[in-house]
Design a protein around this motif. Structure first.
Motif, PDB file in Angstrom:
ATOM      1  N   PHE A 189       0.564   0.509  -3.948  1.00 13.59           N
ATOM      2  CA  PHE A 189       1.284  -0.154  -4.536  1.00 13.59           C
ATOM      3  C   PHE A 189       2.761   0.168  -4.578  1.00 13.59           C
ATOM      4  O   PHE A 189       3.786  -0.683  -4.757  1.00 13.59           O
ATOM      5  CB  PHE A 189       0.752  -0.612  -5.980  1.00 13.59           C
ATOM      6  N   CYS A 190       2.887   1.587  -4.533  1.00 15.94           N
ATOM      7  CA  CYS A 190       4.254   2.326  -4.480  1.00 15.94           C
ATOM      8  C   CYS A 190       4.743   1.674  -3.044  1.00 15.94           C
ATOM      9  O   CYS A 190       6.189   1.578  -2.963  1.00 15.94           O
ATOM     10  CB  CYS A 190       4.006   3.697  -4.355  1.00 15.94           C
ATOM     11  N   GLU A 191       3.987   1.443  -2.209  1.00 12.29           N
ATOM     12  CA  GLU A 191       4.616   0.825  -0.703  1.00 12.29           C
ATOM     13  C   GLU A 191       5.224  -0.417  -1.352  1.00 12.29           C
ATOM     14  O   GLU A 191       6.168  -0.802  -0.539  1.00 12.29           O
ATOM     15  CB  GLU A 191       3.228   0.676   0.106  1.00 12.29           C
ATOM     16  N   VAL A 231      -6.699   2.648   3.774  1.00  6.96           N
ATOM     17  CA  VAL A 231      -6.940   1.935   2.498  1.00  6.96           C
ATOM     18  C   VAL A 231      -5.136   1.993   2.177  1.00  6.96           C
ATOM     19  O   VAL A 231      -4.683   0.611   1.663  1.00  6.96           O
ATOM     20  CB  VAL A 231      -7.761   2.770   1.426  1.00  6.96           C
ATOM     21  N   TRP A 232      -4.666   2.879   2.089  1.00  2.00           N
ATOM     22  CA  TRP A 232      -3.309   2.830   1.901  1.00  2.00           C
ATOM     23  C   TRP A 232      -2.396   1.857   2.583  1.00  2.00           C
ATOM     24  O   TRP A 232      -1.428   1.114   2.012  1.00  2.00           O
ATOM     25  CB  TRP A 232      -2.433   4.499   1.824  1.00  2.00           C
ATOM     26  N   THR A 233      -2.543   1.971   3.788  1.00  2.00           N
ATOM     27  CA  THR A 233      -1.819   1.086   4.603  1.00  2.00           C
ATOM     28  C   THR A 233      -2.240  -0.483   4.449  1.00  2.00           C
ATOM     29  O   THR A 233      -1.192  -1.393   4.450  1.00  2.00           O
ATOM     30  CB  THR A 233      -1.751   1.450   6.304  1.00  2.00           C
ATOM     31  N   GLY A 234      -3.336  -0.460   4.125  1.00  2.00           N
ATOM     32  CA  GLY A 234      -4.103  -1.845   3.855  1.00  2.00           C
ATOM     33  C   GLY A 234      -3.191  -2.492   2.667  1.00  2.00           C
ATOM     34  O   GLY A 234      -2.934  -3.613   2.613  1.00  2.00           O
ATOM     35  N   ILE A 235      -3.130  -1.539   1.542  1.00  2.00           N
ATOM     36  CA  ILE A 235      -2.762  -2.119   0.266  1.00  2.00           C
ATOM     37  C   ILE A 235      -1.380  -2.543   0.515  1.00  2.00           C
ATOM     38  O   ILE A 235      -0.662  -3.540   0.123  1.00  2.00           O
ATOM     39  CB  ILE A 235      -3.062  -1.401  -0.880  1.00  2.00           C
ATOM     40  N   GLY A 236      -0.738  -1.675   1.244  1.00  2.00           N
ATOM     41  CA  GLY A 236       0.745  -1.876   1.589  1.00  2.00           C
ATOM     42  C   GLY A 236       0.914  -3.122   2.427  1.00  2.00           C
ATOM     43  O   GLY A 236       1.947  -3.946   2.100  1.00  2.00           O
TER      44      GLY A 236
END
Length: 106
Positions: free
Chosen positions: A11-13, A61-66
């Motif tokens: 979510f910081c993305e 997961v990080w890129t997916g959320i972003g």
């Protein structure tokens, strides 16, 4: 706890995307500085999480959320178009992220 941190990093993305958008539309440099702060926090948290979560899964997961949050931001805030195909592909990203979370560490 690591998965919670990974969600925060994702979510910081969104903060990065939002402030880059603000910087582009307003021309104010301080929006760019805030965007850089968000991306630095995001990458720092990601690097901490990868000590316990496999890198490939954490990154996906990080890129997916972003990606999902940036599409939502574009549609809800920037009034970008949304159609059933865009919705389908967002659901596919969600399915991939959930699948990696459920079955990726085995």
């Amino acid at each position: 706890m690591d998965w919670f941190l990974l969600i925060i990093a994702g979510f910081c993305e969104l903060g990065f995307i939002a402030f880059v958008s603000k910087a582009q539309s307003s021309g104010k440099r301080w929006y760019s500085l805030i965007a850089m702060a968000f991306v630095l926090v995001s990458i720092t948290i990601l690097s901490i999480v990868t000590k316990t979560v496999p890198l490939g899964i954490a990154y996906a997961v990080w890129t997916g959320i972003g990606a999902i949050s940036s599409v939502a931001y574009g549609v809800l805030v920037l009034k970008e178009s949304f159609n059933w195909l865009k919705g389908l592909f967002v659901l596919m990203i969600i399915a991939g992220v959930v699948g990696l979370r459920l079955f990726g560490e085995g």
